[in-house]
Design a protein around this motif. Structure first.
Motif, PDB file in Angstrom:
ATOM      1  N   THR A 128      45.133  13.988  19.172  1.00 11.10           N
ATOM      2  CA  THR A 128      46.003  14.744  18.748  1.00 11.10           C
ATOM      3  C   THR A 128      47.341  14.468  19.136  1.00 11.10           C
ATOM      4  OG1 THR A 128      45.954  17.108  18.088  1.00 11.10           O
ATOM      5  CG2 THR A 128      45.167  16.348  20.351  1.00 11.10           C
ATOM      6  N   TYR A 129      48.334  15.442  17.976  1.00 13.16           N
ATOM      7  CA  TYR A 129      49.174  15.497  18.351  1.00 13.16           C
ATOM      8  C   TYR A 129      50.054  16.949  18.805  1.00 13.16           C
ATOM      9  CZ  TYR A 129      50.284  12.132  14.828  1.00 13.16           C
ATOM     10  OH  TYR A 129      50.107  11.057  13.458  1.00 13.16           O
ATOM     11  N   TRP A 130      49.392  17.647  18.381  1.00  8.09           N
ATOM     12  CA  TRP A 130      49.246  18.909  19.835  1.00  8.09           C
ATOM     13  C   TRP A 130      48.016  19.103  20.481  1.00  8.09           C
ATOM     14  CZ3 TRP A 130      54.757  20.935  21.339  1.00  8.09           C
ATOM     15  CH2 TRP A 130      54.540  21.978  21.745  1.00  8.09           C
ATOM     16  N   VAL A 131      48.737  20.112  21.895  1.00 11.00           N
ATOM     17  CA  VAL A 131      48.172  20.944  22.577  1.00 11.00           C
ATOM     18  C   VAL A 131      48.763  21.712  22.549  1.00 11.00           C
ATOM     19  CG1 VAL A 131      45.753  19.223  22.008  1.00 11.00           C
ATOM     20  CG2 VAL A 131      47.689  19.799  24.021  1.00 11.00           C
ATOM     21  N   TRP A 132      48.292  23.214  22.640  1.00 10.35           N
ATOM     22  CA  TRP A 132      49.059  24.187  23.646  1.00 10.35           C
ATOM     23  C   TRP A 132      48.765  24.065  25.253  1.00 10.35           C
ATOM     24  CZ3 TRP A 132      52.451  26.457  21.625  1.00 10.35           C
ATOM     25  CH2 TRP A 132      51.980  27.113  19.796  1.00 10.35           C
TER      26      TRP A 132
END
Length: 254
Positions: A128-132
């Protein structure tokens, strides 16, 4: 004793005066700009084209040659803002205001670069490009702090008021830097720990960490060059009514 301290302070003020800093920065600039161009060129060719592929990540790991130095500079740039902010609030040195005004967009650019390259790295690594993630979220907060500093610097008609407000935010926001640095140790995060530390033996093989070191040096030299160049522009803009600036502008036309 008091007279000696007064003379010392007067010498310090003359050293950090806008005119003196403008003259010094003009002599320093080539010593950073040319090495930056050379080192970045060598580092990119070495890291992206010559260094071997990673046994786990393949060629996707090569983004670290840009991502890691950019993230380091994003943090170092904000630390510079906080130092200039403290000098502005405590000693009211005009040159510190100008350097902070010059450094904020440059630091924000490197912070954005770190976030983008990190996302590009995250897609093949995490899926994925982004995770928190704690590291990613705190870096995003750092970008917002940069934008807040820049907004405050330009939010007031009186330049000094904007500089003081921005300096206060920069000093308060510096608490985010240790959160970024130690987030991978304090929380269970996807982001891997540091693989390159100046004070410790690198966990990477030499054919990987040496081009990374070259990129570190090159991008830090580029950062210094941009700060000096923008600071000189800011000094000329802020001091345009000063006699020395008018003389400087008139000399090439004579």
């Amino acid at each position: 004793m008091i007279d000696w301290l007064r003379r010392l302070w007067a010498a310090f003020e003359s050293t950090v005066s806008p005119r003196h800093f403008y003259q010094l920065s003009g002599r320093w600039l080539p010593w950073f700009a040319w090495p930056a161009a050379l080192l970045i060129s060598v580092g990119l060719v070495w890291g992206l084209g010559i260094a071997p592929a990673d046994y786990q990540q393949g060629n996707s790991y090569r983004i670290i040659f840009i991502h890691v130095p950019a993230a380091s500079l994003a943090m170092g740039g904000y630390l510079l803002l906080a130092i200039c902010g403290a000098i502005t609030l405590i000693w009211r040195v005009k040159t510190a205001e100008m350097v902070a005004k010059a450094a904020a967009p440059v630091g924000a650019l490197f912070c954005l670069m770190a976030l983008i390259t990190g996302s590009l790295w995250g897609k093949p690594t995490w899926g994925t490009y982004w995770v928190w993630d704690a590291r990613l979220t705190s870096m995003l907060i750092l970008l917002f702090l940069y934008l807040g500093v820049m907004a405050l610097q330009n939010a007031f008609e009186e330049v000094s008021q904007g500089s003081k407000a921005a300096a206060l935010l920069a000093v308060v926001g510096v608490v985010n830097l240790p959160i970024i640095k130690y987030s991978v140790e304090w929380w269970n995060t996807l982001h891997q720990g540091s693989t390159f530390r100046i004070t410790e033996r690198p966990t990477m093989p030499p054919e990987m960490y040496l081009p990374l070191l070259v990129m570190f040096l090159g991008l830090y030299a580029l950062f210094a060059s941009l700060i000096l160049l923008r600071s000189r522009q800011e000094i000329l803009q802020r001091e345009r009514r000063s006699q020395w600036v008018r003389q400087l502008i008139e000399e090439p036309n004579q």
